[in-house]
Scaffold this motif. Sequence first.
Motif, PDB file in Angstrom:
ATOM      1  N   LYS A   7       0.943  -1.137   0.050  1.00  0.00           N
ATOM      2  CA  LYS A   7      -0.286   0.102   0.021  1.00  0.00           C
ATOM      3  C   LYS A   7       0.865   1.125   0.182  1.00  0.00           C
ATOM      4  O   LYS A   7       1.999   1.202   0.701  1.00  0.00           O
ATOM      5  N   VAL A   8       0.306   2.373  -0.656  1.00  0.00           N
ATOM      6  CA  VAL A   8       1.221   3.592  -0.677  1.00  0.00           C
ATOM      7  C   VAL A   8       0.180   4.601   0.079  1.00  0.00           C
ATOM      8  O   VAL A   8      -1.060   4.723  -0.262  1.00  0.00           O
ATOM      9  N   SER A   9       0.866   5.260   1.302  1.00  0.00           N
ATOM     10  CA  SER A   9       0.074   6.080   1.919  1.00  0.00           C
ATOM     11  C   SER A   9       0.175   7.400   1.664  1.00  0.00           C
ATOM     12  O   SER A   9       1.299   7.792   0.708  1.00  0.00           O
ATOM     13  N   PHE A  10      -0.484   8.345   2.029  1.00  0.00           N
ATOM     14  CA  PHE A  10      -0.269   9.921   1.866  1.00  0.00           C
ATOM     15  C   PHE A  10       1.151  10.192   1.975  1.00  0.00           C
ATOM     16  O   PHE A  10       1.931  10.841   1.263  1.00  0.00           O
ATOM     17  N   LYS A  11       1.729   9.556   3.144  1.00  0.00           N
ATOM     18  CA  LYS A  11       2.981  10.063   3.763  1.00  0.00           C
ATOM     19  C   LYS A  11       3.879   9.485   2.689  1.00  0.00           C
ATOM     20  O   LYS A  11       5.034  10.164   2.389  1.00  0.00           O
ATOM     21  N   ASP A  12       3.794   8.232   2.077  1.00  0.00           N
ATOM     22  CA  ASP A  12       4.707   7.587   1.265  1.00  0.00           C
ATOM     23  C   ASP A  12       4.884   8.583  -0.038  1.00  0.00           C
ATOM     24  O   ASP A  12       6.009   8.870  -0.602  1.00  0.00           O
ATOM     25  N   ILE A  13       3.692   8.948  -0.623  1.00  0.00           N
ATOM     26  CA  ILE A  13       3.665   9.840  -1.702  1.00  0.00           C
ATOM     27  C   ILE A  13       4.252  11.041  -1.196  1.00  0.00           C
ATOM     28  O   ILE A  13       5.049  11.763  -2.412  1.00  0.00           O
ATOM     29  N   LEU A  14       4.086  11.622  -0.225  1.00  0.00           N
ATOM     30  CA  LEU A  14       4.756  12.860   0.227  1.00  0.00           C
ATOM     31  C   LEU A  14       6.221  12.665   0.154  1.00  0.00           C
ATOM     32  O   LEU A  14       6.964  13.777  -0.073  1.00  0.00           O
ATOM     33  N   GLU A  15       6.810  11.431   0.934  1.00  0.00           N
ATOM     34  CA  GLU A  15       8.242  11.634   0.771  1.00  0.00           C
ATOM     35  C   GLU A  15       8.688  11.470  -0.535  1.00  0.00           C
ATOM     36  O   GLU A  15       9.999  12.210  -0.924  1.00  0.00           O
ATOM     37  N   VAL A  16       8.181  10.883  -1.394  1.00  0.00           N
ATOM     38  CA  VAL A  16       8.681  10.657  -3.119  1.00  0.00           C
ATOM     39  C   VAL A  16       8.684  12.084  -3.558  1.00  0.00           C
ATOM     40  O   VAL A  16       9.601  12.763  -4.252  1.00  0.00           O
ATOM     41  N   LEU A  17       7.561  12.946  -3.428  1.00  0.00           N
ATOM     42  CA  LEU A  17       7.224  14.272  -3.804  1.00  0.00           C
ATOM     43  C   LEU A  17       8.536  15.155  -3.111  1.00  0.00           C
ATOM     44  O   LEU A  17       8.884  16.138  -4.050  1.00  0.00           O
ATOM     45  N   LYS A  18       8.931  14.789  -1.970  1.00  0.00           N
ATOM     46  CA  LYS A  18       9.940  15.843  -1.263  1.00  0.00           C
ATOM     47  C   LYS A  18      11.367  15.311  -2.041  1.00  0.00           C
ATOM     48  O   LYS A  18      12.042  16.316  -2.321  1.00  0.00           O
ATOM     49  N   ASP A  19      11.670  14.052  -2.303  1.00  0.00           N
ATOM     50  CA  ASP A  19      12.940  13.698  -3.287  1.00  0.00           C
ATOM     51  C   ASP A  19      12.847  14.397  -4.655  1.00  0.00           C
ATOM     52  O   ASP A  19      13.819  14.795  -4.856  1.00  0.00           O
TER      53      ASP A  19
END
Length: 175
Positions: A110-122
Motif C-alpha cells: 500500500k502507498v500512503s499519503f506519507k509515502d507519496i509525500l516522501e517521494v514528492l519531497k525527493d
Amino acid sequence: MGTASSMLTQYDIEEVQEHCNNLFSQQEIVSLYQRFCQLDRNAKGFISSDEFLSVPEFAMNPLSQRLLKMVDGINFKDFVAFLSAFSAKATSYHKIELIFKVYDSDRNGKVSFKDILEVLKDLSGPFMSDEQREQVLSQVLKEAGYSKESSLTLDDFIKVLGQSELKMDVEIPVD
C-alpha cells in the motif's frame, strides 16, 4: 549462469528472455550482460549499491536511494527483469507496477499519503515547502477520488495512472 565473468550460453539468454517476458531481444540481453559485467567490478555475480552509484545518471537521480533498496545485490536475471519496465515493449501495467514499488518503500503493498509525500519531497527538493507539497498532493488525491487517509493499492495506482501515457522507455545499445 555462474559468475558474472563467464559467458552467457544460448540457454542462459533464452532463460533471461523468458524471465523478462520477452521484452528484450537476445542481442539486447547480451548488451545488458556486458553492461552488468562492467558494473559488477569484482565479478561477484551481483551488483552492490556502491557499484550502482558509480553510474552518474543513477547517482544523480533524486530517487536513487529508493531505487537502491530495490536493486542492491541484484543478480543479472533480476537486473534484466528490473530494466524490462523501461523497455518500449513493456505494458503500462508493468511500468505502473515499478512506479508503485518505488513509492511503497516499506513493501506493505500500500502507498500512503506519507509515502507519496516522501517521494514528492525527493523530487521537488528545496523548491517546495512541506506545506506546498501537502496542498498539491491533497488536491491531486481529491481529484482522483481519494483523501489524505487513503492507502492506495497497486489497483488504485493503475486506476489513477492507467489513463496517462507513461514515457519510461530506454533504448538498449546493441553492438
